[in-house]
Design a protein around this motif. Structure first.
Motif, PDB file in Angstrom:
ATOM      1  N   GLN A   1       3.416  46.483 -38.031  1.00 13.40           N
ATOM      2  CA  GLN A   1       4.853  46.376 -38.265  1.00 13.40           C
ATOM      3  C   GLN A   1       5.624  47.568 -37.699  1.00 13.40           C
ATOM      4  O   GLN A   1       6.819  47.498 -37.516  1.00 13.40           O
ATOM      5  N   HIS A   2       4.901  48.673 -37.486  1.00 15.16           N
ATOM      6  CA  HIS A   2       5.572  49.907 -37.079  1.00 15.16           C
ATOM      7  C   HIS A   2       4.529  50.763 -36.369  1.00 15.16           C
ATOM      8  O   HIS A   2       3.439  50.960 -36.894  1.00 15.16           O
ATOM      9  N   VAL A   3       4.870  51.259 -35.186  1.00 11.66           N
ATOM     10  CA  VAL A   3       3.864  51.963 -34.376  1.00 11.66           C
ATOM     11  C   VAL A   3       3.911  53.473 -34.581  1.00 11.66           C
ATOM     12  O   VAL A   3       3.102  54.205 -34.019  1.00 11.66           O
ATOM     13  N   GLU A   4       4.837  53.986 -35.368  1.00 11.64           N
ATOM     14  CA  GLU A   4       4.838  55.423 -35.589  1.00 11.64           C
ATOM     15  C   GLU A   4       3.423  55.819 -36.042  1.00 11.64           C
ATOM     16  O   GLU A   4       2.817  55.133 -36.866  1.00 11.64           O
ATOM     17  N   PRO A   5       2.881  56.903 -35.503  1.00 12.44           N
ATOM     18  CA  PRO A   5       1.456  57.187 -35.712  1.00 12.44           C
ATOM     19  C   PRO A   5       1.038  57.376 -37.173  1.00 12.44           C
ATOM     20  O   PRO A   5      -0.149  57.288 -37.480  1.00 12.44           O
ATOM     21  N   ASP A   6       1.989  57.629 -38.090  1.00  9.87           N
ATOM     22  CA  ASP A   6       1.560  57.710 -39.494  1.00  9.87           C
ATOM     23  C   ASP A   6       1.081  56.351 -40.002  1.00  9.87           C
ATOM     24  O   ASP A   6       0.502  56.263 -41.083  1.00  9.87           O
ATOM     25  N   HIS A   7       1.306  55.293 -39.205  1.00 11.28           N
ATOM     26  CA  HIS A   7       0.824  53.960 -39.596  1.00 11.28           C
ATOM     27  C   HIS A   7      -0.070  53.312 -38.547  1.00 11.28           C
ATOM     28  O   HIS A   7      -0.629  52.255 -38.802  1.00 11.28           O
ATOM     29  N   SER A   8      -0.164  53.926 -37.393  1.00 12.35           N
ATOM     30  CA  SER A   8      -0.927  53.256 -36.329  1.00 12.35           C
ATOM     31  C   SER A   8      -2.098  54.083 -35.802  1.00 12.35           C
ATOM     32  O   SER A   8      -2.911  53.580 -35.028  1.00 12.35           O
TER      33      SER A   8
ATOM     34  N   VAL B   1      14.849  50.389 -38.461  1.00 14.93           N
ATOM     35  CA  VAL B   1      14.526  50.746 -39.855  1.00 14.93           C
ATOM     36  C   VAL B   1      13.052  51.196 -39.886  1.00 14.93           C
ATOM     37  O   VAL B   1      12.222  50.567 -40.449  1.00 14.93           O
ATOM     38  N   HIS B   2      12.708  52.034 -39.088  1.00 19.38           N
ATOM     39  CA  HIS B   2      13.184  53.292 -38.652  1.00 19.38           C
ATOM     40  C   HIS B   2      13.149  53.470 -37.122  1.00 19.38           C
ATOM     41  O   HIS B   2      13.923  54.241 -36.553  1.00 19.38           O
ATOM     42  N   TRP B   3      12.295  52.730 -36.456  1.00 17.33           N
ATOM     43  CA  TRP B   3      12.213  52.739 -35.001  1.00 17.33           C
ATOM     44  C   TRP B   3      12.628  51.350 -34.493  1.00 17.33           C
ATOM     45  O   TRP B   3      12.691  50.407 -35.295  1.00 17.33           O
TER      46      TRP B   3
ATOM     47  N   ALA C   1       7.544  47.641 -44.228  1.00 16.46           N
ATOM     48  CA  ALA C   1       7.381  48.802 -43.333  1.00 16.46           C
ATOM     49  C   ALA C   1       7.887  50.079 -44.019  1.00 16.46           C
ATOM     50  O   ALA C   1       7.601  50.287 -45.200  1.00 16.46           O
ATOM     51  N   ASP C   2       8.689  50.893 -43.337  1.00 19.11           N
ATOM     52  CA  ASP C   2       9.148  52.146 -43.945  1.00 19.11           C
ATOM     53  C   ASP C   2      10.183  51.922 -45.055  1.00 19.11           C
ATOM     54  O   ASP C   2      10.401  52.818 -45.885  1.00 19.11           O
ATOM     55  N   ALA C   3      10.850  50.783 -45.022  1.00 16.94           N
ATOM     56  CA  ALA C   3      11.946  50.562 -45.982  1.00 16.94           C
ATOM     57  C   ALA C   3      11.422  50.575 -47.417  1.00 16.94           C
ATOM     58  O   ALA C   3      10.342  50.056 -47.692  1.00 16.94           O
TER      59      ALA C   3
ATOM     60  N   LEU D   1       5.332  50.941 -46.759  1.00 16.51           N
ATOM     61  CA  LEU D   1       4.257  51.716 -46.138  1.00 16.51           C
ATOM     62  C   LEU D   1       4.110  53.119 -46.723  1.00 16.51           C
ATOM     63  O   LEU D   1       3.186  53.838 -46.391  1.00 16.51           O
ATOM     64  N   HIS D   2       5.073  53.536 -47.556  1.00 19.98           N
ATOM     65  CA  HIS D   2       4.939  54.805 -48.280  1.00 19.98           C
ATOM     66  C   HIS D   2       5.368  54.547 -49.727  1.00 19.98           C
ATOM     67  O   HIS D   2       6.342  53.852 -49.970  1.00 19.98           O
ATOM     68  N   GLY D   3       4.662  55.154 -50.663  1.00 17.99           N
ATOM     69  CA  GLY D   3       5.141  55.131 -52.045  1.00 17.99           C
ATOM     70  C   GLY D   3       4.777  53.876 -52.804  1.00 17.99           C
ATOM     71  O   GLY D   3       3.870  53.122 -52.435  1.00 17.99           O
TER      72      GLY D   3
HETATM   73 FE1  FEO Z   1       8.562  55.560 -39.507  1.00 16.98          FE
HETATM   74 FE2  FEO Z   1       6.312  56.029 -41.980  1.00 16.98          FE
HETATM   75  O1  FEO Z   1       6.922  55.987 -40.211  1.00 16.98           O
END
Ligand code: FEO
Length: 616
Positions: A79-86, A147-149, A166-168, A227-229
């Motif tokens: 859903q999101h490629v930012e490396p904290d998830h990919s 939201v966010h990339w 995702a990050d939302a 994806l967080h929390g």
């Molecule tokens: Fe936009 Fe948790 O990365």
């Protein structure tokens, strides 16, 4: 050793926590750590939703294998490629070369930029609203750019009614054993870090967050897996209502955030005196030293408070360095819709105030008080009146009684007294729930009668099905309609009976307050939940006296008054063609043709009687 948590019977959290990370994205301090969430569904096919940061790679891979229980991994939804998830996708592929990667074209492009594994042979591309069936579950893909990339995508499990967001809806802070937000005191212990996460990570993209919220408001969501929390499985409105405020840059609290940059304590002194004068007026204040408090905390507070004061010394003929960084940071995060006041200091040429004004003046809907307070080195007694004048000017915005200003936090599950100021002789959507049946109607009589506890009265026509539901359940919500409400809202809730119509059909409105009753998140500026304490038979109507147990504001748009409805929303009645005579319903505009109108005539559209018709 693996560490996994059950989400539902066939969904498992396989994420991991990192409490050693000093700075998230290299810039945001995370003293409580951070969680990287990933979820594994075991349906006829197995589906993994995203991976994690490389820092927790080993625990994550062990978790996935444990949750798979020897099965192969069929799908990875990215859903999101930012490396904290990919970051762990290449490892996962080495372990499960059979994986199909479900993603959008934009995700595919980003994966190719970050990684070198062969994705083309295993990609399953999806577009907006495409679906994927994995056995019992069907997933719908919803693009949520920025939201966010730009590549971000949400996934909706229409079988389990789960939104993978995702990050939302995420927050800073590791998970400490609890997985669900309802296992902790979220408002007290986690809301600040949720706001800091939102404002700093996606705060710039309010418009895009709003449109993502619009899209998902059409879904029936019972659980949110970010994806967080924490995972949200109850009282979803607690977090969604905050996102609605933040995305519109609406402040959560009326009060003044004062941040200062001071070299020798003189600017600090002016800031503190201002805070005292504001407090004397019963206005809530909070002070930050920008050289001490991390910028991300001050940006977050700026998203919370309605009024912002910046006090800065002049340094190198400009704004003091830490204040300059903060001001640019706020502008970069698109801060808007705030009242601002400025205090500047300079021993020979005070320029900081003008420069702050110049930067913030370019932000949308930032209203800066006309006069800066300008100090030459240190505040003198003669200048106390300047500080008092600034406090007076700010205080004019706080018309509410002091006691109210001190106690106006808009936390769901709490009663925000300011919501009561939305009431008028206006128009409201009254909603109730009986068993699985949701219903609503339009009423025009809501009145606050006591403050401690907050009680309101509503008068409801006995002919309304909602009336019977409230009589039976004792619970209702008031959604205070705002001036942007279109005529179709009045048609939907006012011109049909809930006995034979599902008034929420196709509306996509899925939000509920803590009492389980639906409310409208659009076209309303506040929501009030009532629990009936007494009812009085008034003939055609019942007067319900109810205690308010939840109230929160959704926007600052003015409430619709009856007059506004007639003047601006209700379509103007078209006269009958030719020489025909007739009567028009003042409520809905229905035209009855003829010379006379029987006394017992009932409008076929809105069910109002002959008394509400007037001759054309
Ligand atoms: Fe936009 Fe948790 O990365």
């Amino acid at each position: 050793m693996y560490c996994i948590k059950k989400v539902t019977d066939d969904l498992v959290w396989v994420g991991a926590n990192d409490r050693r990370l000093a700075f998230f994205e290299g810039v945001y301090s995370v003293p409580e750590g951070v969680s990287y969430n990933s979820y594994l569904l075991t349906d006829e096919k197995t589906v993994l939703f995203d991976t994690v940061d490389k820092a927790v790679r080993q625990r994550f891979l062990e978790n996935v294998e444990t949750a798979l229980k020897g099965r192969k991994l069929d799908y990875l939804v990215v859903q999101h490629v930012e490396p904290d998830h990919s970051a762990v996708i290449p490892d996962l592929i080495r372990q499960h070369p059979e994986i199909k990667i479900v993603c959008s074209a934009r995700v595919l492009e980003f994966i190719k930029q970050f990684y070198d594994f062969d994705i083309d042979s295993r990609v399953h591309l999806v577009e907006e609203n495409d679906t994927l069936n994995t056995g019992k579950h069907t997933f719908q893909f919803i693009m949520a750019p920025m939201v966010h990339w730009p590549e971000v995508m949400f996934t909706y499990d229409s079988t389990a009614k789960i939104l993978f967001s995702a990050d939302a809806f995420g927050h800073f802070g590791a998970l400490n054993g609890a997985l669900f937000a309802d296992e902790v005191d979220f408002a007290k212990d986690y809301m600040d870090e949720t706001r800091r996460y939102y404002s700093n990570i996606v705060g710039k993209y309010g418009t895009q967050v709003e449109s993502a919220l619009d899209k998902v408001s059409a879904l029936n969501i019972e659980m949110i897996c970010p994806l967080h929390g924490f995972v949200w499985r109850s009282n979803l409105s607690e977090i969604i209502s905050k996102y609605m405020l933040w995305s519109r840059y609406e402040p959560e609290e009326r009060g003044v955030m004062i941040s200062y940059a001071s070299v020798y304590g003189n600017t600090e002194n002016a800031a503190e005196i201002l805070a005292c004068r504001l407090r004397d007026k019963g206005i809530k204040t909070i002070i930050f030293d920008v050289s001490v408090t991390p910028a991300s905390e001050i940006v977050s507070a700026a998203f919370k408070w309605s009024h912002l004061v910046f006090a800065s010394t002049t340094y190198n003929a400009g704004i003091f360095v830490t204040m300059e960084a903060l001001i640019y940071d706020l502008a970069a995060h698109n801060i808007q819709n705030r009242r601002v006041a400025i205090i500047e200091n300079g021993s020979w040429a005070a320029t900081s105030g003008g420069l702050i004004r110049e930067i913030l003046g370019k932000c949308e809907k930032i209203d800066i008080l006309e006069n800066n307070v300008s100090i030459l080195s240190g505040l003198k007694a003669a200048q106390l009146s300047d500080i008092e004048s600034m406090a007076e000017a700010i205080g004019k915005d706080f018309a509410a009684p002091a006691g109210v200003a001190q106690n106006n936090q808009a936390a769901p599950n709490a009663v925000d007294p300011n919501t009561m100021f939305k009431l008028s002789y206006g128009l409201f959507v009254l909603t109730a729930r009986d068993g699985n049946k949701d219903n609503g109607c339009i009423i025009n009589t809501v009145m606050q009668v006591t403050v401690t506890p907050v009680k309101i009265t509503i008068a409801v026509n006995k002919a309304n099905y909602t009336h019977d539901m409230i009589l039976k359940t004792g619970k209702f919500n008031i959604s205070v309609l705002s001036e942007g409400a279109p005529f179709r809202v009045f048609q939907q809730f006012g011109f049909h009976s809930g006995k034979d119509t599902d008034k929420f059909a196709g509306s996509g409105e899925a939000l509920r307050t803590t009492n389980g009753v639906r409310y409208l998140s659009k076209w309303t500026n506040g929501v009030i939940s009532g629990e009936v304490k007494e009812s009085i038979d008034c003939g055609t109507h019942t007067l319900f006296i109810a205690e308010v147990n939840q109230a929160f504001s959704l926007s600052r748009e003015p409430s619709v008054t009856y007059q506004y409805y007639f003047d601006n929303i209700k379509p103007k009645p078209q006269p009958p063609k030719g020489n025909k005579k007739g009567f028009v319903c003042k409520i809905c505009g229905y035209v009855h043709e003829g010379d006379t109108l029987p006394d017992d005539f009932v409008c076929p559209l809105c069910k109002h009687g002959a008394q509400d018709f007037e001759r054309i």
